[in-house]
Design a protein around this motif. Structure first.
Motif, short mmCIF file in Angstrom:
data_model
loop_
_atom_site.label_atom_id
_atom_site.label_comp_id
_atom_site.label_asym_id
_atom_site.label_seq_id
_atom_site.Cartn_x
_atom_site.Cartn_y
_atom_site.Cartn_z
N MET A 47 0.82 -1.21 0.00
CA MET A 47 0.00 0.00 0.00
C MET A 47 0.86 1.26 0.00
N ALA A 48 2.00 1.21 0.67
CA ALA A 48 2.91 2.37 0.63
C ALA A 48 3.43 2.58 -0.79
N TYR A 49 3.73 1.46 -1.45
CA TYR A 49 4.18 1.54 -2.85
C TYR A 49 3.07 2.08 -3.74
N LYS A 53 3.16 5.32 -6.02
CA LYS A 53 2.98 5.12 -7.46
C LYS A 53 1.89 6.04 -8.03
N TYR A 54 0.80 6.20 -7.26
CA TYR A 54 -0.33 6.96 -7.78
C TYR A 54 -0.40 8.39 -7.24
N ALA A 55 0.66 8.83 -6.57
CA ALA A 55 0.69 10.20 -6.04
C ALA A 55 0.56 11.25 -7.15
N PRO A 56 1.29 11.12 -8.28
CA PRO A 56 1.11 12.12 -9.35
C PRO A 56 -0.32 12.15 -9.91
N LEU A 57 -0.93 10.98 -10.05
CA LEU A 57 -2.30 10.92 -10.55
C LEU A 57 -3.27 11.57 -9.56
N PRO A 65 -2.55 11.36 -1.96
CA PRO A 65 -2.06 10.07 -2.48
C PRO A 65 -2.72 8.86 -1.85
N TRP A 66 -3.09 8.96 -0.58
CA TRP A 66 -3.69 7.81 0.09
C TRP A 66 -5.13 7.58 -0.35
N GLU A 67 -5.76 8.61 -0.92
CA GLU A 67 -7.09 8.39 -1.50
C GLU A 67 -6.97 7.51 -2.75
N ALA A 68 -5.91 7.74 -3.52
CA ALA A 68 -5.67 6.89 -4.69
C ALA A 68 -5.28 5.48 -4.24
N ALA A 69 -4.48 5.39 -3.17
CA ALA A 69 -4.09 4.08 -2.65
C ALA A 69 -5.31 3.32 -2.14
#
Length: 287
Positions: A47-49, A53-57, A65-69
């Protein structure tokens, strides 16, 4: 007494950064049953990865970023992700869609579930009255009173009525040009400005729509060589203010409609606010 069976850990943790490694991990977690996602130490790293990974998106759509995670986590537990040829591709596609609708939901002030519905997402975001240079009440049809004189008395119902209305409109345009000339506007500028406003009014079908279209059309103003302040003052004077509070006033009707309903130039010259506004707005008046 109830005992909890720990998730069987492989000798070498799966490399979830690769598609094959992620598939192996997802299958193992699924087969381990309830509680595997909570207690498996590899999940925290996964989940940290995903958040990284999806922070830019997420940033692109104004999200954390954690909403994308979190969206990725929901997809990882599905059968589609476990059996996909490219698990990360499936997850990325789903996260992208979720981010889009999450941003849409925030703009529409509704839930993500509602934002996914076409009949809801087709609406535009709420807009404050102060977001634009001109108040929303000046041009939005929802705040406009349809003038029966504007749409009824002078609406052509036959050839004779059409010819009469055309002559009346042409006369009103000529009077408007003369009125501007009396207030310091050059005849050429007054004629080009009024004729363009009349043309846009005929094309748009309503004063509010014509006003908004002309206000946004900077190219026309440049071609007519009329300064911005003068152009906006001309539009407001000629087309009037469609605000319901001004609907039955001279400011609401505008010069063209006032001339159409029988007012004369001498009567317009008694309107101190109108005369002052157009005199000060005459191109070159402040030079």
């Amino acid at each position: 007494m109830t005992t909890r069976t720990a998730t069987a850990m492989p000798d070498r943790p799966e490399d979830f950064r690769t598609g094959e490694g992620l598939r192996t991990l997802l299958v193992r977690l699924h087969e381990a049953g309830p509680g595997a996602w909570e207690h498996d130490p590899v999940v925290a790293e996964l989940m940290a990865y995903a958040a990284e990974k999806y922070a830019p998106l997420a940033s692109k759509h104004g999200l954390d970023p954690w909403e994308a995670a979190s969206a990725a986590f929901d997809v990882m537990r599905t059968r589609a992700a476990r059996t996909a040829e490219n698990p990360w591709g499936v997850i990325t596609h789903a996260v992208r869609i979720t981010c889009i609708f999450e941003e849409r939901a925030q703009g529409l002030l509704c839930s993500v579930h509602q934002a996914r519905r076409p009949h809801i997402s087709s609406f535009h975001d709420p807009e404050r009255f102060s977001d634009r240079e001109n108040p929303l009440t000046d041009y939005h049809p929802a705040f406009r009173i349809i003038d029966s004189i504007e749409l009824g008395k002078y609406a052509p119902t036959g050839e004779e009525e059409s010819d009469s209305a055309t002559q009346l409109a042409m006369s009103a345009a000529e009077d408007a040009i003369a009125f501007l000339a009396m207030l310091g506007w050059t005849p050429e500028t007054a004629r080009s400005g009024v004729e363009h406003v009349c043309g846009a009014l005929i094309k748009a079908g309503s004063r509010a729509t014509a006003f908004e279209a002309l206000r946004r059309d900077k190219q026309v103003r440049v071609l007519l060589d009329i300064p911005s302040g003068s152009w906006h003052a001309l539009l407001r004077a000629m087309l009037g203010n469609p605000d319901t509070d001004h609907a039955t006033t001279g400011a609401g009707r505008g010069v063209l409609l006032r001339l159409l309903i029988g007012e004369t130039i001498p009567l317009l010259l008694r309107d101190d606010d109108l005369v002052l506004a157009l005199s000060l707005a005459a191109p070159g008046a402040r030079e």
